[in-house]
Design a protein around this motif. Structure first.
Motif, short mmCIF file in Angstrom:
data_model
loop_
_atom_site.label_atom_id
_atom_site.label_comp_id
_atom_site.label_asym_id
_atom_site.label_seq_id
_atom_site.Cartn_x
_atom_site.Cartn_y
_atom_site.Cartn_z
N ASN A 279 0.85 -1.18 0.00
CA ASN A 279 0.00 0.00 0.00
C ASN A 279 0.89 1.24 0.00
OD1 ASN A 279 -1.89 1.99 0.34
ND2 ASN A 279 -2.52 1.39 2.38
N PRO A 280 0.94 1.99 -1.10
CA PRO A 280 1.87 3.12 -1.20
C PRO A 280 1.43 4.38 -0.46
CG PRO A 280 0.62 2.93 -3.22
CD PRO A 280 0.24 1.75 -2.37
N VAL A 281 0.36 4.30 0.32
CA VAL A 281 -0.05 5.48 1.07
C VAL A 281 0.20 5.30 2.56
CG1 VAL A 281 -1.74 6.21 -0.63
CG2 VAL A 281 -2.47 4.73 1.23
N GLY A 282 0.36 4.07 3.03
CA GLY A 282 0.73 3.79 4.41
C GLY A 282 -0.25 4.32 5.43
N GLY A 283 -0.21 3.78 6.63
CA GLY A 283 -1.06 4.23 7.72
C GLY A 283 -2.47 3.70 7.61
N GLY A 284 -3.16 3.55 8.74
CA GLY A 284 -4.51 3.02 8.73
C GLY A 284 -4.51 1.51 8.61
N SER A 285 -5.69 0.96 8.35
CA SER A 285 -5.82 -0.50 8.30
C SER A 285 -5.75 -1.05 6.88
CB SER A 285 -7.14 -0.93 8.94
OG SER A 285 -8.23 -0.29 8.27
N GLY A 286 -5.70 -0.18 5.87
CA GLY A 286 -5.60 -0.64 4.49
C GLY A 286 -4.18 -1.05 4.16
N VAL A 287 -3.99 -2.27 3.63
CA VAL A 287 -2.65 -2.75 3.31
C VAL A 287 -2.43 -2.88 1.81
CG1 VAL A 287 -2.24 -3.90 5.50
CG2 VAL A 287 -3.43 -5.14 3.68
N GLY A 288 -3.38 -2.34 1.00
CA GLY A 288 -3.14 -2.22 -0.43
C GLY A 288 -3.61 -3.39 -1.27
N HIS A 289 -3.12 -3.38 -2.50
CA HIS A 289 -3.52 -4.36 -3.50
C HIS A 289 -2.52 -5.52 -3.56
CE1 HIS A 289 -6.86 -2.08 -5.25
NE2 HIS A 289 -6.14 -1.00 -4.96
N THR A 349 -9.03 -6.26 9.56
CA THR A 349 -9.83 -5.87 10.72
C THR A 349 -9.46 -6.64 11.98
OG1 THR A 349 -11.56 -7.46 10.11
CG2 THR A 349 -11.78 -5.21 9.25
N GLY A 350 -8.48 -7.54 11.89
CA GLY A 350 -8.05 -8.26 13.09
C GLY A 350 -7.73 -9.71 12.79
N ARG A 351 -7.36 -10.43 13.81
CA ARG A 351 -7.07 -11.85 13.72
C ARG A 351 -8.28 -12.64 14.17
NH1 ARG A 351 -2.98 -14.46 11.38
NH2 ARG A 351 -3.10 -16.03 13.01
N SER A 352 -8.60 -13.68 13.42
CA SER A 352 -9.75 -14.50 13.79
C SER A 352 -9.54 -15.19 15.13
CB SER A 352 -10.04 -15.54 12.70
OG SER A 352 -8.91 -16.37 12.49
N ALA A 366 -8.12 -5.00 16.84
CA ALA A 366 -7.56 -3.99 15.94
C ALA A 366 -8.41 -2.73 15.91
CB ALA A 366 -7.43 -4.57 14.54
N GLU A 367 -9.73 -2.89 15.95
CA GLU A 367 -10.61 -1.73 15.92
C GLU A 367 -10.43 -0.87 17.17
OE1 GLU A 367 -15.41 -0.63 15.90
OE2 GLU A 367 -14.75 -2.72 15.95
N VAL A 368 -10.35 -1.50 18.33
CA VAL A 368 -10.18 -0.77 19.58
C VAL A 368 -8.80 -0.11 19.63
CG1 VAL A 368 -10.28 -0.92 22.10
CG2 VAL A 368 -11.75 -2.40 20.69
N VAL A 383 -4.69 -4.75 22.70
CA VAL A 383 -5.97 -5.10 23.30
C VAL A 383 -6.14 -6.61 23.22
CG1 VAL A 383 -8.48 -4.88 23.11
CG2 VAL A 383 -7.01 -2.86 22.83
N VAL A 384 -6.47 -7.23 24.35
CA VAL A 384 -6.64 -8.69 24.40
C VAL A 384 -7.87 -9.01 25.25
CG1 VAL A 384 -4.17 -9.11 24.15
CG2 VAL A 384 -5.17 -8.98 26.44
N GLY A 385 -8.33 -10.24 25.14
CA GLY A 385 -9.40 -10.74 26.00
C GLY A 385 -8.82 -11.53 27.15
N ARG A 386 -9.25 -11.22 28.36
CA ARG A 386 -8.79 -11.93 29.55
C ARG A 386 -9.98 -12.21 30.45
NH1 ARG A 386 -3.99 -12.35 31.58
NH2 ARG A 386 -4.72 -11.82 33.67
N PRO A 387 -9.98 -13.32 31.15
CA PRO A 387 -11.09 -13.61 32.07
C PRO A 387 -11.11 -12.66 33.25
CG PRO A 387 -9.36 -15.27 32.25
CD PRO A 387 -9.00 -14.41 31.09
N GLY A 388 -12.32 -12.19 33.60
CA GLY A 388 -12.47 -11.32 34.76
C GLY A 388 -12.70 -12.13 36.02
N PRO A 389 -13.02 -11.49 37.14
CA PRO A 389 -13.21 -12.19 38.43
C PRO A 389 -14.27 -13.28 38.38
CG PRO A 389 -13.06 -9.80 38.75
CD PRO A 389 -13.15 -10.03 37.27
N SER A 390 -15.30 -13.07 37.55
CA SER A 390 -16.38 -14.07 37.48
C SER A 390 -16.11 -15.16 36.45
CB SER A 390 -17.70 -13.37 37.13
OG SER A 390 -17.63 -12.80 35.83
N GLY A 391 -14.99 -15.03 35.73
CA GLY A 391 -14.66 -16.02 34.71
C GLY A 391 -15.06 -15.60 33.31
N ASP A 392 -15.95 -14.60 33.18
CA ASP A 392 -16.34 -14.11 31.87
C ASP A 392 -15.21 -13.28 31.27
OD1 ASP A 392 -18.81 -15.28 32.15
OD2 ASP A 392 -19.74 -13.47 32.98
#
Length: 452
Positions: A279-289, A349-352, A366-368, A383-392
């Protein structure tokens, strides 16, 4: 270039074309021309052949940022051996595991060729193998055809516009696939010159190196672009363009280089297939053609799994010497990323495997992160997902910021202004430095498992 070319063929082609006296590689100790490099690779080819390296003999080669290890790599691949590139910084346990997964018979490090196990069936075609970045855990060994790998690097050189007048400064260690494939292989194909510094450079040291070697292309990662952009490196030398890969390139990191008149390329690739987009414009989430011959498919109006294919490449994951195919019958390889592909190219937009499930809502880190990185005082974040005190599961944001600039309450309030409530991090944690791999990728697995 044909599908049967080796690096010896590439070097000989430059000599026959009258480019033998042009510089090819520069490290902290010395430099070599194309003719000199051809002679050194030829001599090392004979040495390695006498040590047992040859067609079908799986061989690990430790790549350092010295020309001698590039010569080892070029010689081993020119002997038609399946070659696993090993990173100099890898620990002994990690290196041993990679060699075992590859089923390596020999290892080459410096002047030492060590036999790891008795010779076996020496069938099979030449191959190029690398270890994945290991951002989510133990690195995996990915192997693919040598011929397709060289052609893929040639396509990257074409896409970036490399020619014999270019001097490419590569900041990532050569043991990483980005540095060796989009760097060394692409440079040698184009007849350009690659400058390989020793280890990480401060902006002041980088400026001195740039003044000395006058590079025209910077091949790096967002972390270094951002760091060097705050100093005199941008104004030193004879820069024409720079290319970034390995992680999201922020507007902040790209801005100083653009303001200096450089074209800033954002690059997307992976261990399975090599170089995929520019992507010759760089920056953002677009990675070009897609690059020449690369095919991409992803979501349309909504994000979907990103898959890619390249003619002549059918990557496999090596496990205990056995090959596990990664491509389907039509050659498509699932990259593990999510994205949208349209007229403007590919937007990631992120990793599955990193999607955070909060009450059935799938949240893309990635969005956050894109929202948080734009906030004052935030140098970088993960940004990651981690279990809270209740396990959620909860959304956690690890923010790289100075203690004086960090205010979790302010970050949370501003995030609520731009994100749905479920996407706003529950926990904001300040860190001096995010954990990273040698190539600059964030090691999210450590954040998920240990909480920073």
């Amino acid at each position: 270039m044909t599908v049967d070319d080796t690096l010896m063929d590439v070097l000989a082609g430059h000599r026959r074309g009258g480019r033998g006296d042009r510089p090819a590689l520069v490290d902290r100790r010395r430099s070599v021309t194309y003719a000199e490099l051809e002679r050194e690779v030829g001599a090392r080819t004979r040495d390695l052949a006498s040590s047992g390296v040859g067609p079908g003999v799986r061989t690990g080669v430790v790549l350092t940022n010295l020309l001698d290890s590039v010569v080892d790599f070029a010689a081993a691949t020119s002997l038609h051996a399946p070659v696993l590139v090993l990173q100099e910084q890898a620990g002994e346990a990690e290196r041993s595991a990679a060699l075992a997964d590859f089923g390596a018979e020999l290892s080459v490090e410096g002047a030492v060729v060590a036999r790891l196990r008795p010779g076996g069936d020496h069938g099979g075609d030449p191959a190029f193998a690398v270890t994945s970045s290991g951002t989510g855990g133990r690195p995996k060994v990915i192997s693919r055809e040598w011929s397709g790998t060289l052609l893929n690097s040639a396509g990257f050189a074409h896409g970036l516009g490399l020619d014999a007048d270019d001097v490419v400064l590569t900041t990532s260690p050569l043991g990483h696939s980005y540095a060796i494939e989009a760097g060394t292989l692409a440079v040698l194909y184009a007849g350009a010159c690659q400058v390989v510094p020793a280890g990480a450079l401060t902006p002041a040291r980088a400026a001195l190196l740039v003044e000395r070697h006058r590079p025209t292309v910077l091949q790096s990662v967002p972390l270094v672009l951002d760091w060097w952009g705050q100093g005199d490196v941008v104004r030193a030398g004879s820069w024409k363009r720079c290319v970034s890969a390995g992680d999201a390139l922020s507007e902040q990191a790209a801005a100083p280089w653009r303001e200096a008149g450089l074209t800033v390329y954002d690059h997307y690739g992976n261990s399975e297939l090599g170089q995929l987009t520019l992507n010759p414009v760089g920056g953002g989430s677009g990675v070009g053609h897609p690059l020449p011959e690369v095919r991409i498919r992803a979501g349309g109006s909504e994000p979907g799994p990103v898959a890619a294919r390249f003619p002549g490449l059918s990557p496999v994951r090596m496990e205990a010497g056995r090959a596990v195919p990664l491509a389907d019958e039509e050659g498509w390889v699932n990259t593990g990323d999510l994205g949208v592909f349209g007229d403007d190219g590919l937007r990631l937009t992120g990793r599955s495997d990193l999607l955070i499930n909060i009450g059935g809502n799938k949240i893309s880190p990635a969005e956050v992160e894109e929202v948080l990185r734009a906030m004052p005082g935030v140098k970088d974040c993960a940004v990651v997902g981690r279990p809270g005190p209740s396990g959620d599961h909860q959304v956690w944001a690890f923010v790289e910021a100075g203690a004086a600039e960090f205010d979790a309450a302010v970050l949370r309030r501003r995030a609520r202004e731009q994100l749905m409530a479920v996407k706003v991090p529950t926990v904001f944690r300040r860190v001096d430095k995010l954990p990273r791999t040698g190539s600059g990728k964030i090691r999210r697995g450590l954040l998920i498992e240990e909480g920073g």
